[in-house]
Design a protein around this motif. Structure first.
Motif, short mmCIF file in Angstrom:
data_model
loop_
_atom_site.label_atom_id
_atom_site.label_comp_id
_atom_site.label_asym_id
_atom_site.label_seq_id
_atom_site.Cartn_x
_atom_site.Cartn_y
_atom_site.Cartn_z
N THR A 17 16.16 -49.06 -4.88
CA THR A 17 17.23 -48.99 -3.88
C THR A 17 18.58 -48.77 -4.55
O THR A 17 19.39 -47.96 -4.08
CB THR A 17 17.28 -50.29 -3.05
N ARG A 20 18.90 -45.12 -5.64
CA ARG A 20 19.18 -44.21 -4.53
C ARG A 20 20.63 -44.34 -4.05
O ARG A 20 21.28 -43.35 -3.73
CB ARG A 20 18.20 -44.48 -3.39
N ARG A 21 21.12 -45.56 -4.00
CA ARG A 21 22.50 -45.79 -3.58
C ARG A 21 23.47 -45.16 -4.58
O ARG A 21 24.43 -44.48 -4.20
CB ARG A 21 22.76 -47.29 -3.45
N SER A 23 22.89 -42.72 -6.62
CA SER A 23 22.76 -41.27 -6.55
C SER A 23 23.57 -40.69 -5.40
O SER A 23 24.23 -39.66 -5.53
CB SER A 23 21.28 -40.89 -6.39
N LYS A 24 23.54 -41.38 -4.25
CA LYS A 24 24.32 -40.93 -3.09
C LYS A 24 25.82 -41.00 -3.36
O LYS A 24 26.60 -40.28 -2.74
CB LYS A 24 23.97 -41.78 -1.87
N GLN A 25 26.21 -41.87 -4.30
CA GLN A 25 27.63 -42.00 -4.64
C GLN A 25 28.04 -41.04 -5.77
O GLN A 25 29.15 -41.12 -6.27
CB GLN A 25 27.92 -43.44 -5.05
N ASN A 28 24.57 -39.22 -11.43
CA ASN A 28 23.36 -38.41 -11.64
C ASN A 28 22.70 -38.65 -12.98
O ASN A 28 21.67 -38.05 -13.28
CB ASN A 28 23.68 -36.91 -11.48
N ASP A 70 17.69 -46.86 6.91
CA ASP A 70 16.75 -46.22 5.99
C ASP A 70 15.35 -46.16 6.57
O ASP A 70 14.61 -45.19 6.34
CB ASP A 70 16.74 -46.95 4.65
N GLU A 73 14.80 -43.15 8.56
CA GLU A 73 14.57 -41.99 7.69
C GLU A 73 13.14 -41.97 7.18
O GLU A 73 12.47 -40.94 7.18
CB GLU A 73 15.55 -41.99 6.52
N LYS A 313 21.07 -52.71 -3.12
CA LYS A 313 22.16 -51.95 -2.50
C LYS A 313 23.52 -52.55 -2.86
O LYS A 313 24.45 -51.83 -3.22
CB LYS A 313 21.97 -51.94 -0.99
N SER A 320 29.22 -49.37 -8.99
CA SER A 320 30.00 -48.17 -8.75
C SER A 320 31.49 -48.49 -8.76
O SER A 320 32.31 -47.72 -9.23
CB SER A 320 29.61 -47.57 -7.39
#
Length: 321
Positions: A17, A20-21, A23-25, A28, A70, A73, A313, A320
């Motif tokens: 999780t 993925r969080r 990566s969305k921010q 990479n 989620d 999705e 999350k 971040s």
């Protein structure tokens, strides 16, 4: 030497999780590391003959808007499905819980069958080394394995951690769980849903028929024991015999094809931490999280799928920042 923005040690649900969080921010350069041969942690599925069985988490419920988003999705992707439940729907993965984990981990760099043995801080980077001698650098590190393993890694490393933080981690206590995995020649008399979790003998938590659950071609049944029972019998060589004796009213042992025993050492936290993550160094570069790290307002008060999800999350958001 390989360099990453963030290394996530422990590729269970909290780690996946978080990845993925992040990566969305826009992050990479993320590396997932796990000592197992697959991502998922207790999102675990085992193949038996022509069948399969979930032998870790069987299902999950949704109580927060964040997970609900989620889950919608995942339903649209065809990764999960409603299984049973009236007050709160119990969701399960369409092709086994480990398959869901693999979907969540798809696209990330990973080092599997790699156990991190030491972490050092050198020239502004963390240097991580595993038992095979592989070494790499990372700007930040998120540890999501069980708290006792985090403490062990800290003790083996040369990172300065405040004593009160280590004390917090040591306060998290886990109970083990035994799971029997049984292959039968013909169908069972378990309910249509394939599971029963009430009016069972003391010490038995759940019985699941994975053919009726919809993930197995063969009749594969798992029998779950409670944490207290598993702790009292942990390491004893007659565990399987006791489990079969207790489950005799529900299963026909004369129809048995094969049997296996799974022992989860860190299955359920008996004492949790009422914070979704812990900053180990105070500068936001080395953080601990996991299913035993609960938000202060968590109504369930225990480890579960959703607590791991929320911890991952929240830890990702903190990293971040």
């Amino acid at each position: 030497m390989e360099k990453y923005e963030i290394t996530i040690v422990g590729a269970g649900l909290a780690g996946l999780t978080a990845a993925r969080r992040l990566s969305k921010q826009g992050r990479n350069q993320i590396l997932l590391v796990d000592k197992s041969k697959s991502v998922g942690g207790r999102l675990a599925t085992r193949r038996v003959a022509n069948g399969k069985a979930d032998h870790g988490a069987q299902f999950f419920t949704v109580r927060t808007d964040e997970l609900e988003e989620d889950v919608k999705e995942w339903l649209n992707q065809g990764w999960i499905k409603p299984w049973f439940g009236e007050d709160h729907t119990r969701y399960t993965a369409v092709d086994g819980m480990n398959k869901l984990a693999k979907h969540l981990g798809d696209g990330f760099s990973s080092k599997l069958q790699s156990e991190v043995s030491v972490i050092r801080k050198e020239e502004g980077y963390y240097q991580l080394e595993d038992l095979e001698g592989n070494v790499w650098q990372s700007e930040k590190v998120l540890l999501t394995m069980p708290a006792p393993q985090i403490v062990q890694l800290i003790n083996q490393s040369s990172i300065s951690i405040q004593p009160q933080v280590v004390k917090q981690l040591k306060a998290v206590k886990f109970e083990p769980t035994y799971v029997g995995i049984f292959h039968f020649k013909s169908g069972t008399t378990l309910p249509e849903s394939g599971q029963i979790d009430h009016d069972l003998p003391d010490g038995m938590e759940r019985i699941v028929d994975h053919q009726k659950k919809g993930i197995s071609e063969d009749v594969i049944v798992t029998v779950y024991m409670t944490g207290d029972w598993s702790r009292r019998h942990f390491g004893e060589d007659y565990v399987m015999g006791l489990m079969k004796e207790m489950a005799e009213p529900y299963l026909d042992w004369e129809d048995l094809e094969s049997e296996q025993l799974k022992r989860w050492r860190y299955a359920q936290a008996k004492q949790v931490l009422r914070e979704p993550y812990v900053d180990l160094t105070g500068d936001g570069t080395l953080v601990a999280a996991g299913d035993a790290f609960l938000r202060s307002n968590d109504p369930a008060g225990r480890t579960r799928f959703e607590s791991a999800y929320l911890s991952g999350k929240d830890a990702a958001a903190y990293l971040s920042w």
